[in-house]
Design an enzyme around this catalytic site. Structure first.
Site, short mmCIF file in Angstrom:
data_model
loop_
_atom_site.label_atom_id
_atom_site.label_comp_id
_atom_site.label_asym_id
_atom_site.label_seq_id
_atom_site.Cartn_x
_atom_site.Cartn_y
_atom_site.Cartn_z
N GLU B 67 3.29 -14.94 -47.31
CA GLU B 67 3.45 -13.65 -46.62
C GLU B 67 2.12 -13.06 -46.19
OE1 GLU B 67 4.96 -14.51 -49.41
OE2 GLU B 67 7.12 -14.29 -49.08
N PHE B 129 16.64 -8.26 -60.04
CA PHE B 129 15.87 -9.44 -59.67
C PHE B 129 15.09 -9.17 -58.38
CE2 PHE B 129 15.59 -13.58 -57.43
CZ PHE B 129 14.65 -14.16 -58.27
N GLN B 130 13.81 -9.42 -58.42
CA GLN B 130 12.90 -9.22 -57.28
C GLN B 130 12.88 -7.79 -56.75
OE1 GLN B 130 13.54 -12.50 -54.50
NE2 GLN B 130 12.04 -13.69 -55.65
N LYS B 179 19.58 -4.30 -49.24
CA LYS B 179 20.45 -5.37 -48.76
C LYS B 179 21.79 -4.81 -48.29
CE LYS B 179 21.44 -10.15 -49.88
NZ LYS B 179 21.40 -11.19 -50.92
N MET B 492 -22.27 -15.74 -48.57
CA MET B 492 -22.77 -14.37 -48.53
C MET B 492 -23.08 -13.85 -49.93
SD MET B 492 -23.75 -12.01 -46.67
CE MET B 492 -23.10 -11.75 -45.03
C1 LIG Z 1 -10.52 -11.76 -50.80
C2 LIG Z 1 -11.97 -11.62 -51.02
N1 LIG Z 1 -12.53 -11.95 -52.21
C3 LIG Z 1 -13.85 -11.83 -52.40
C4 LIG Z 1 -14.67 -11.37 -51.42
C5 LIG Z 1 -16.17 -11.23 -51.66
N2 LIG Z 1 -16.93 -12.10 -50.74
C6 LIG Z 1 -17.49 -11.63 -49.61
S1 LIG Z 1 -18.24 -12.82 -48.74
C7 LIG Z 1 -17.87 -13.98 -49.87
C8 LIG Z 1 -18.31 -15.41 -49.70
C9 LIG Z 1 -17.61 -16.08 -48.60
O1 LIG Z 1 -17.85 -17.46 -48.70
P1 LIG Z 1 -17.40 -18.44 -47.57
O2 LIG Z 1 -15.97 -18.17 -47.19
O3 LIG Z 1 -17.71 -19.83 -47.95
O4 LIG Z 1 -18.24 -17.98 -46.31
P2 LIG Z 1 -19.84 -17.96 -46.10
O5 LIG Z 1 -20.35 -16.65 -46.56
O6 LIG Z 1 -20.41 -19.10 -46.85
O7 LIG Z 1 -19.96 -18.10 -44.63
C10 LIG Z 1 -17.16 -13.43 -50.93
C11 LIG Z 1 -16.71 -14.18 -52.11
C12 LIG Z 1 -14.05 -11.01 -50.21
N3 LIG Z 1 -14.75 -10.50 -49.19
N4 LIG Z 1 -12.73 -11.17 -50.03
#
Ligand SMILES: Cc1ncc(C[n+]2csc(CCOP(=O)(O)OP(=O)(O)O)c2C)c(N)n1
Lengths: 174, 577
Positions: B67, B129-130, B179, B492
């Site tokens: 979803e 349920f759900q 429903k 990042m």
């Molecule tokens: C759902 C979610 N969880 C955690 C984060 C924190 N976060 C921001 S950037 C990042 C790293 C992303 O890594 P990647 O997808 O490999 O991309 P890159 O930065 O290497 O291009 C994380 C973990 C986020 N933004 N979203």
């Protein structure tokens, strides 16, 4: 910035879920609501929330903006204590025997401008409407004798200036 | 009441039809011009799916693999088409799986309508349920929500849902339908919603404020525009361009405002914010009039508010009164759609030239070009950089593609280095920063703008958050182009660990699977590039393909995005390395 007591009045459609929606706006900003009253108004299907919070003017302005943004909210205002006429009510349940044994109690009731609303064999109930401080005072006076139960309502208030809710509603439909 | 009695009672032939709630839902969607929706079936929404089956020649239901994929696809669709996206899910876990995307749509002002099934009304509150209280759960992240328990409410509520999602500052709406309301029959009639008495979506423009803004702009020696997504949402790209050109005002964009002004426009100074361009960030603290248009001064844009543009008079054009003075104190606030307000403003603006002021931008840009941009695009190291991959895509797409970036370094490189010729070319998760957004959003984007090239730019981390949507691509054959920039890191976060946590790479190293095999397992063409000499051919083959195509590029493991405003620093303290 200085925190102060603000009374926030919100006029809304009478819709399910709106209390939750408005409450989340406070929770999101980590603001504690001091008191909350929801009731119908002089206009059909329009409800009024009266929310009291101890916050800064900057906070109250921003929260008003967020409240007004909600689809089912017609209008929101905030007022300081000086700008509104407000009271709350309280009920004190006290042992009936005290009324007869402790003469002072009758004096306290008389002096505080409160009323006895019910007397039964076991207890009697004193009702007091007024400012928070007046209710606090009565509480402090009765406490030494033993209070069986105490409830305090949320604040209700009317503003000194006019609130033109019907006109706002009319204008938005045209 | 059946059709006959309606006729008799009203004495005229009124064409109401007696139909079930679930059929009514489909008819409402059709009346709102919905031709595609994204979702996943389950018990509490089965009556609606049964109708979707019957109406499959009129309305295309895309079965996503989760979803979250459905809501992100609906967001992607909405962002490029300007129409509301629609997502549909069952009760309980189906509904809660939508929440991340709903929160994303709320913070990025995206019009989506979510329909969730709910247990029958007599079971509400029984922990059936759900059963989840999705109305309460979604309240803080929706513009509006409502639970329907009677079929007769369906037309009016769905009409309201679409009106609210799209009007004013757009946003997500969730309608939960029990429903029994889906089964119940009633006399159907549909009327579009055009007004709600408690709701004022577009505040009235105040001409005095427009004049005050014009006065400030006409007197300005160093005016500077920061434009946001509000320009795109209001279709005010032309007005923006006229203003910029008439008064010769340098303009920079927020992340979500990108592409409102073509990259190549000589007054386009790039992007502001944490990883934005050097000149607009530094000169934010030098301009004399800051003109904010359809943006909300997000903290990733402003850095430390205490030292943000304090020297400048601030003019804020926005549709949402609650944004005025929320983060930055304004001198003049002009409310209304920016199309309306800019149109009113432009005739009051005196033609102007600000050559000295432009030179400041050019000089700073030159520094950024030499120290950051040029080495990024023309690296001397062996490993590929993210910037050069984006640059190769620019060349192949001519800057005409819709770029759907994920979150992280890939997103910042895509936003900094991609060229945009036309508006609505950027789909990315800005305010929420939702990893996993890009792949499903690109599916929706391609369906919302089938004539355009859609390229998803994804990190190896984010790709694995919604990788299951490859199944949706397999089934629908939607020809999206996917580029995974693989640095084997949560890049990042690793960058922050390098800069601010003494290189303690806590849980950011990724041991990745063989992506090519996985993608090929889904029957999608896939290629891996590890060497510079193969990059442009691979990109060109990908773009030339008429089918879904996956490109994995192995990039520098510890590449960093610069410039950077460290969090808490002021915009002018932007670091080049
Ligand atoms: C759902 C979610 N969880 C955690 C984060 C924190 N976060 C921001 S950037 C990042 C790293 C992303 O890594 P990647 O997808 O490999 O991309 P890159 O930065 O290497 O291009 C994380 C973990 C986020 N933004 N979203």
């Amino acid at each position: 910035m200085k925190k102060e007591i603000y009374t926030i009045s919100v006029y809304t459609e009478n819709n399910l879920g709106l209390l939750n929606r408005i409450a989340t706006l406070f929770i999101k900003r980590h603001i504690n609501i001091e008191s909350l009253t929801v009731s119908s108004t002089e206009i059909d299907n329009v409800s009024r929330f009266i929310i009291v919070a101890f916050i800064t003017e900057d906070q109250v302005k921003k929260i008003i903006g967020q409240i007004e943004k909600q689809v089912d909210v017609i209008k929101a205002y905030y007022h300081t204590n000086e700008e509104s006429i407000y009271i709350q009510s309280a009920l004190f349940k006290v042992k009936s025997s005290l009324l007869f044994d402790e003469r002072q109690i009758q004096n306290i009731i008389k002096k505080s401008n409160s009323q006895i609303v019910t007397v039964s064999r076991e207890f009697f109930v004193i009702e007091k409407s007024g400012r928070k401080e007046e209710i606090d005072k009565l509480y402090n006076e009765l406490a030494p004798f033993g209070i069986m139960q105490f409830v305090r309502s949320g604040r209700i208030s009317v503003t000194k200036e006019e609130m033109k809710i019907s006109e706002i509603l009319k204008k938005q439909l045209n | 009441m059946n059709t006959e009695t309606v006729k008799i009672k009203q004495g005229k032939t009124k064409t109401t039809q007696r139909i079930s709630g679930s059929e009514a839902i489909i008819k409402c969607l059709l009346a709102e011009g919905v031709d595609v929706l994204y979702g996943y079936p389950g018990g509490a929404i089965m009556p609606v799916y049964d109708e979707l089956y019957k109406y499959q020649d009129k309305i295309h239901h895309v079965l996503t693999r989760h979803e979250q994929g459905a809501i992100h696809a609906a967001q992607g669709y909405a962002r490029v088409s300007g129409k509301a996206g629609v997502a549909i899910a069952t009760s309980g876990p189906g509904a809660t799986n939508l929440i991340t995307g709903i929160a994303d749509a709320q913070i990025d002002s995206t019009p989506v309508v979510c329909i969730t099934g709910q247990v029958s009304s007599h079971l509400l509150g029984s922990d059936a349920f759900q059963e989840t209280d999705i109305v309460s759960i979604s309240t803080p992240v929706t513009k509006w929500n409502y639970q329907i328990t009677k079929s007769s409410e369906i037309p009016e509520i769905l009409a309201k849902a679409f009106y609210i999602a799209k009007s004013g500052r757009p946003g997500p709406v969730l309608i939960d339908i029990t429903k029994d309301a889906q089964f119940g029959e009633f006399d159907f009639e549909y009327k579009k919603c055009e007004k709600i008495r408690s709701y004022n979506p577009v505040p009235k423009m105040d001409m005095a404020q427009v004049k005050a803004a014009a006065e400030l702009i006409n007197k300005a020696k160093k005016p500077f525009i920061v434009l946001g997504q509000g320009v795109i949402l209001a279709n005010a790209e032309e007005e923006l361009k006229s203003l910029v050109e008439k008064a010769d005002i340098p303009a920079a964009s927020t992340l979500l405002g990108l592409s409102a002004l073509p990259t190549e426009h000589e007054l386009n100074m790039g992007m502001v914010g944490m990883h934005g361009h050097y000149a607009p960030n530094v000169l934010t603290n030098d301009c004399d009039v800051l003109i904010a248009i359809g943006m909300r001064f997000d903290d990733r844009v402003t850095g430390n508010l205490e030292t943000y543009a304090k020297q400048a008079k601030v003019i804020h054009f926005d549709i949402d009164p609650s944004e005025i003075d929320k983060n930055v104190k304004t001198d003049v606030a002009v409310l209304g759609t920016v199309k309306e307000t800019l149109s009113a403003l432009i005739p009051l603006i005196n033609p102007n030239k600000n050559e000295e002021w432009h030179k400041k931008f050019k000089d700073l840009h030159q520094i950024e070009h030499e120290e950051v941009i040029h080495p990024e695009i023309n690296p001397t190291k062996e490993k590929l950089t993210m910037g050069e991959v984006i640059n190769a895509i620019n060349k192949e797409t001519n800057g005409e593609a819709i770029i759907v970036s994920d979150v992280g370094q890939n997103q910042m490189f895509a936003s900094r280095y991609a060229d945009f010729k036309q508006s609505k070319s950027v789909v990315t998760s800005g305010g929420l920063g939702t990893m996993g957004f890009s792949l499903p959003a690109s599916i929706g984007a391609k369906m919302g703008a089938p004539e355009r090239e859609v390229v998803a730019i994804i990190g190896d981390g984010g790709f694995q958050m919604t990788i299951q949507e490859l199944g949706t691509i397999l089934q629908t054959k939607v020809p999206v182009k996917m580029v995974v920039l693989n640095n084997e890191f949560l890049g990042m976060v690793r960058q922050w660990q390098e800069l601010f946590f003494d290189k303690r790479y806590a849980s950011t190293v990724m041991t990745n699977p063989n992506f090519i095999k996985i993608v090929e397992g889904y029957g999608i063409q896939a290629k891996r590039v590890t060497k510079r000499e193969n990059l442009s051919n691979a990109v060109s083959e990908m773009i030339a393909s008429n089918e879904p195509y996956f490109l994995e590029v192995i990039v520098e493991k510890e590449g960093n995005v610069f410039p950077m405003i460290p969090s808490g620093a002021t915009v002018s303290d932007v670091r080049l390395k």
